[in-house]
Enzyme design. Sequence first.
Site, PDB file in Angstrom:
ATOM      1  N   ASP A  43     -26.340  21.608 -15.380  1.00 48.52           N
ATOM      2  CA  ASP A  43     -25.055  22.065 -15.913  1.00 48.52           C
ATOM      3  C   ASP A  43     -23.885  21.176 -15.509  1.00 48.52           C
ATOM      4  O   ASP A  43     -22.759  21.645 -15.313  1.00 48.52           O
ATOM      5  CB  ASP A  43     -24.779  23.527 -15.484  1.00 48.52           C
ATOM      6  CG  ASP A  43     -25.947  24.426 -15.820  1.00 48.52           C
ATOM      7  OD1 ASP A  43     -26.591  24.185 -16.851  1.00 48.52           O
ATOM      8  OD2 ASP A  43     -26.220  25.361 -15.045  1.00 48.52           O
ATOM      9  N   HIS A  71     -27.484  22.908 -23.060  1.00 48.08           N
ATOM     10  CA  HIS A  71     -26.498  21.822 -23.080  1.00 48.08           C
ATOM     11  C   HIS A  71     -25.410  22.173 -24.085  1.00 48.08           C
ATOM     12  O   HIS A  71     -25.709  22.409 -25.252  1.00 48.08           O
ATOM     13  CB  HIS A  71     -27.160  20.493 -23.470  1.00 48.08           C
ATOM     14  CG  HIS A  71     -28.184  20.020 -22.484  1.00 48.08           C
ATOM     15  ND1 HIS A  71     -28.893  18.853 -22.629  1.00 48.08           N
ATOM     16  CD2 HIS A  71     -28.613  20.548 -21.308  1.00 48.08           C
ATOM     17  CE1 HIS A  71     -29.706  18.687 -21.602  1.00 48.08           C
ATOM     18  NE2 HIS A  71     -29.563  19.713 -20.792  1.00 48.08           N
TER      19      HIS A  71
HETATM   20  P1  GDP Z   1     -25.313  20.689 -19.237  1.00 52.69           P
HETATM   21  O1  GDP Z   1     -26.465  21.621 -19.110  1.00 52.69           O
HETATM   22  O2  GDP Z   1     -25.293  19.642 -18.192  1.00 52.69           O
HETATM   23  O3  GDP Z   1     -25.192  20.105 -20.612  1.00 52.69           O
HETATM   24  O4  GDP Z   1     -24.000  21.553 -18.980  1.00 52.69           O
HETATM   25  P2  GDP Z   1     -23.656  22.985 -19.591  1.00 52.69           P
HETATM   26  O5  GDP Z   1     -23.325  22.828 -21.012  1.00 52.69           O
HETATM   27  O6  GDP Z   1     -24.703  23.973 -19.229  1.00 52.69           O
HETATM   28  O7  GDP Z   1     -22.397  23.382 -18.730  1.00 52.69           O
HETATM   29  C1  GDP Z   1     -21.232  22.597 -18.736  1.00 52.69           C
HETATM   30  C2  GDP Z   1     -20.060  23.465 -19.193  1.00 52.69           C
HETATM   31  O8  GDP Z   1     -18.861  22.802 -18.899  1.00 52.69           O
HETATM   32  C3  GDP Z   1     -20.046  23.720 -20.683  1.00 52.69           C
HETATM   33  O9  GDP Z   1     -19.467  24.963 -20.919  1.00 52.69           O
HETATM   34  C4  GDP Z   1     -19.147  22.598 -21.213  1.00 52.69           C
HETATM   35  O10 GDP Z   1     -18.508  22.918 -22.443  1.00 52.69           O
HETATM   36  C5  GDP Z   1     -18.153  22.480 -20.105  1.00 52.69           C
HETATM   37  N1  GDP Z   1     -17.592  21.148 -19.866  1.00 52.69           N
HETATM   38  C6  GDP Z   1     -18.187  19.928 -19.998  1.00 52.69           C
HETATM   39  N2  GDP Z   1     -17.349  18.958 -19.567  1.00 52.69           N
HETATM   40  C7  GDP Z   1     -16.223  19.577 -19.154  1.00 52.69           C
HETATM   41  C8  GDP Z   1     -15.002  19.122 -18.562  1.00 52.69           C
HETATM   42  O11 GDP Z   1     -14.798  17.939 -18.299  1.00 52.69           O
HETATM   43  N3  GDP Z   1     -14.068  20.073 -18.249  1.00 52.69           N
HETATM   44  C9  GDP Z   1     -14.261  21.402 -18.479  1.00 52.69           C
HETATM   45  N4  GDP Z   1     -13.310  22.245 -18.145  1.00 52.69           N
HETATM   46  N5  GDP Z   1     -15.396  21.851 -19.036  1.00 52.69           N
HETATM   47  C10 GDP Z   1     -16.367  20.963 -19.344  1.00 52.69           C
HETATM   48  P1  IMO Z   2     -29.577  22.252 -17.815  1.00 52.34           P
HETATM   49  O1  IMO Z   2     -30.385  21.313 -18.645  1.00 52.34           O
HETATM   50  C1  IMO Z   2     -29.232  24.940 -14.357  1.00 52.34           C
HETATM   51  C2  IMO Z   2     -33.005  26.247 -12.543  1.00 52.34           C
HETATM   52  C3  IMO Z   2     -33.132  27.760 -12.646  1.00 52.34           C
HETATM   53  C4  IMO Z   2     -33.934  28.043 -11.389  1.00 52.34           C
HETATM   54  C5  IMO Z   2     -34.894  26.840 -11.328  1.00 52.34           C
HETATM   55  C6  IMO Z   2     -36.280  27.115 -11.913  1.00 52.34           C
HETATM   56  O2  IMO Z   2     -28.757  23.190 -18.609  1.00 52.34           O
HETATM   57  O3  IMO Z   2     -28.833  21.541 -16.744  1.00 52.34           O
HETATM   58  P2  IMO Z   2     -37.091  27.370 -14.433  1.00 52.34           P
HETATM   59  O4  IMO Z   2     -36.728  28.376 -15.475  1.00 52.34           O
HETATM   60  O5  IMO Z   2     -36.818  25.972 -14.802  1.00 52.34           O
HETATM   61  O6  IMO Z   2     -38.492  27.569 -13.945  1.00 52.34           O
HETATM   62  O7  IMO Z   2     -36.154  27.731 -13.175  1.00 52.34           O
HETATM   63  O8  IMO Z   2     -34.278  25.821 -12.076  1.00 52.34           O
HETATM   64  N1  IMO Z   2     -32.734  25.554 -13.817  1.00 52.34           N
HETATM   65  C7  IMO Z   2     -31.507  25.210 -14.224  1.00 52.34           C
HETATM   66  N2  IMO Z   2     -30.288  25.443 -13.683  1.00 52.34           N
HETATM   67  N3  IMO Z   2     -29.315  24.237 -15.507  1.00 52.34           N
HETATM   68  C8  IMO Z   2     -30.533  23.971 -16.041  1.00 52.34           C
HETATM   69  O9  IMO Z   2     -30.697  23.164 -17.120  1.00 52.34           O
HETATM   70  C9  IMO Z   2     -31.695  24.492 -15.422  1.00 52.34           C
HETATM   71  N4  IMO Z   2     -32.999  24.445 -15.698  1.00 52.34           N
HETATM   72  C10 IMO Z   2     -33.626  25.075 -14.708  1.00 52.34           C
HETATM   73  O10 IMO Z   2     -31.881  28.392 -12.643  1.00 52.34           O
HETATM   74  O11 IMO Z   2     -33.109  28.001 -10.275  1.00 52.34           O
HETATM   75 MG    MG Z   3     -26.791  23.658 -18.835  1.00 53.76          MG
END
Ligand code: GDP
Ligand code: IMO
Ligand code: MG
Length: 441
Positions: A43, A71
């Site tokens: 994340d 994502h």
């Molecule tokens: P990922 O799994 O790495 O793609 O990340 P996620 O999408 O799960 O979580 C990132 C969150 O932060 C999402 O809600 C994005 O829209 C948000 N986000 C990404 N870049 C930025 C940033 O630079 N600033 C803020 N405030 N939010 C961001």
């Molecule tokens: P993105 O791609 C955050 C974490 C779960 C748990 C551990 C094992 O969005 O960054 P699983 O379901 O994979 O067996 O869970 O891994 N986990 C993540 N946490 N972002 C993710 O993906 C994750 N994918 C798995 O929360 O702690």
């Molecule tokens: Mg994510």
Amino acid sequence: MTKPVHISKKYKRELPPRESGGDFFWQMNLSKTTVVIGSQWGDEGKGKIVDFLSAKSDFIVRFHGGNNAGHTVVNSLGTFKMHLIPCGVFYPGTKLVITHGVVIDPLTLIKEIKTLEKSGVSLENRLFISPRAHIIMPYHRLLDSLYEKNKGKNKTGTTGRGIGPVYADKVSYMGIRLEDLVSPAVFKEKIALYLPIKNKIIKALGGKPLSFSKILKEYTLYARALKKYVTEPYFVLAEAAGKGKRILYEGAHGILLDNDWGTYPFVTASSVLPDISGKSSVIGIVKAYSTRVGEGPLPTEQANGIGEKLRKIGDEYGSTTGRPRRCGWFDAALVRFAARVGGFTGIALTKLDVLSDFKTIKVSVGYRGNGKNQGISGLDLKKAKPVYRTFKGWGKSLDNITSYKNLPTEAKKYIEFIESFVQVPVKYISTGPSRSALINR
Ligand code: GDP
Ligand code: IMO
Ligand code: MG
């Protein structure tokens, strides 16, 4: 680049037609290959950065993980939480690849394709999914939750998507691959073989056995919907690389969740690091503070007002499960470890804007006790007491800042400290969820 091996006409004639179609197969040019990898516990904002880099990419490749990934891409069509389809999908000229390393929940994939199509984004002739990718079955999800329940207070805190169990079946020769799913007779034979074994385990763990006919009926429909996307991507990518196309590998999760390099056993089941030789750049996605979902050590966690403030401003709730993310200060020692293991050539620093409202900002630069930054086993880190360095906040919004020189001095100090400590240049700075909130340094 290594010099291509000369193949005589005689041998070329003997190659199967696909491989003899040109010299591309023997001249894999990966000099235009970029890898994006999360550097923390997921994340970090990979979706946002992959979307940005996709404007200059021809192929976007998901190579591991499954729909435990979430994502986020924010663009003029809306906000999309992508679980399986590469985030470069919003640029119509790009091709999308899901390799054998990914595990596929067919219903999630079908729903994702439909959601995109409803927004006018077509996948027709653009999506290539490996027949070798393993399929998540209902018993994988059920076993995931039964293992968690039976582990009690020592649970992992998984996303409940069946990820651990499907990868376990893959390596114990009990998996079902996409190629099996789309061959009705083979699929039927495989579930007839595996389901009774799984049902025995399910019963022993206190669960309700699953029905053969129900699974068969449901998955037959999924097979029909997905069949047209099944193509071995290796040849597609080899040809693309041979032609000098720009290939972007979209990592899921983060290095600290990697099955080997992460905080085992609080990790995910896949290898977060790609096995691609000759890649030209590796962009580590680094969030300006730390978060994690689920259990496991988070040395800089702020289970207090600071953590709540980070969660509120950063909207830190899981993209897949909606669970509140645990939040804390930036852990420079762990990110430096991730940068080395991942071979980062550049950093995309995300969510810097979230820190704008803090008078002081802390960064952990190491630990007291036995939690040194080598060998980050879960046990070491649980006992680790971070040593903090305090930075002055910048106290103003970063909105509409598009060049590095216009950032507040204190923000530049924070960025420059991170790059000098991690020893990797910060190439991109993200200051908001939208495409335009990005500084390309
Ligand atoms: P990922 O799994 O790495 O793609 O990340 P996620 O999408 O799960 O979580 C990132 C969150 O932060 C999402 O809600 C994005 O829209 C948000 N986000 C990404 N870049 C930025 C940033 O630079 N600033 C803020 N405030 N939010 C961001
Ligand atoms: P993105 O791609 C955050 C974490 C779960 C748990 C551990 C094992 O969005 O960054 P699983 O379901 O994979 O067996 O869970 O891994 N986990 C993540 N946490 N972002 C993710 O993906 C994750 N994918 C798995 O929360 O702690
Ligand atoms: Mg994510």
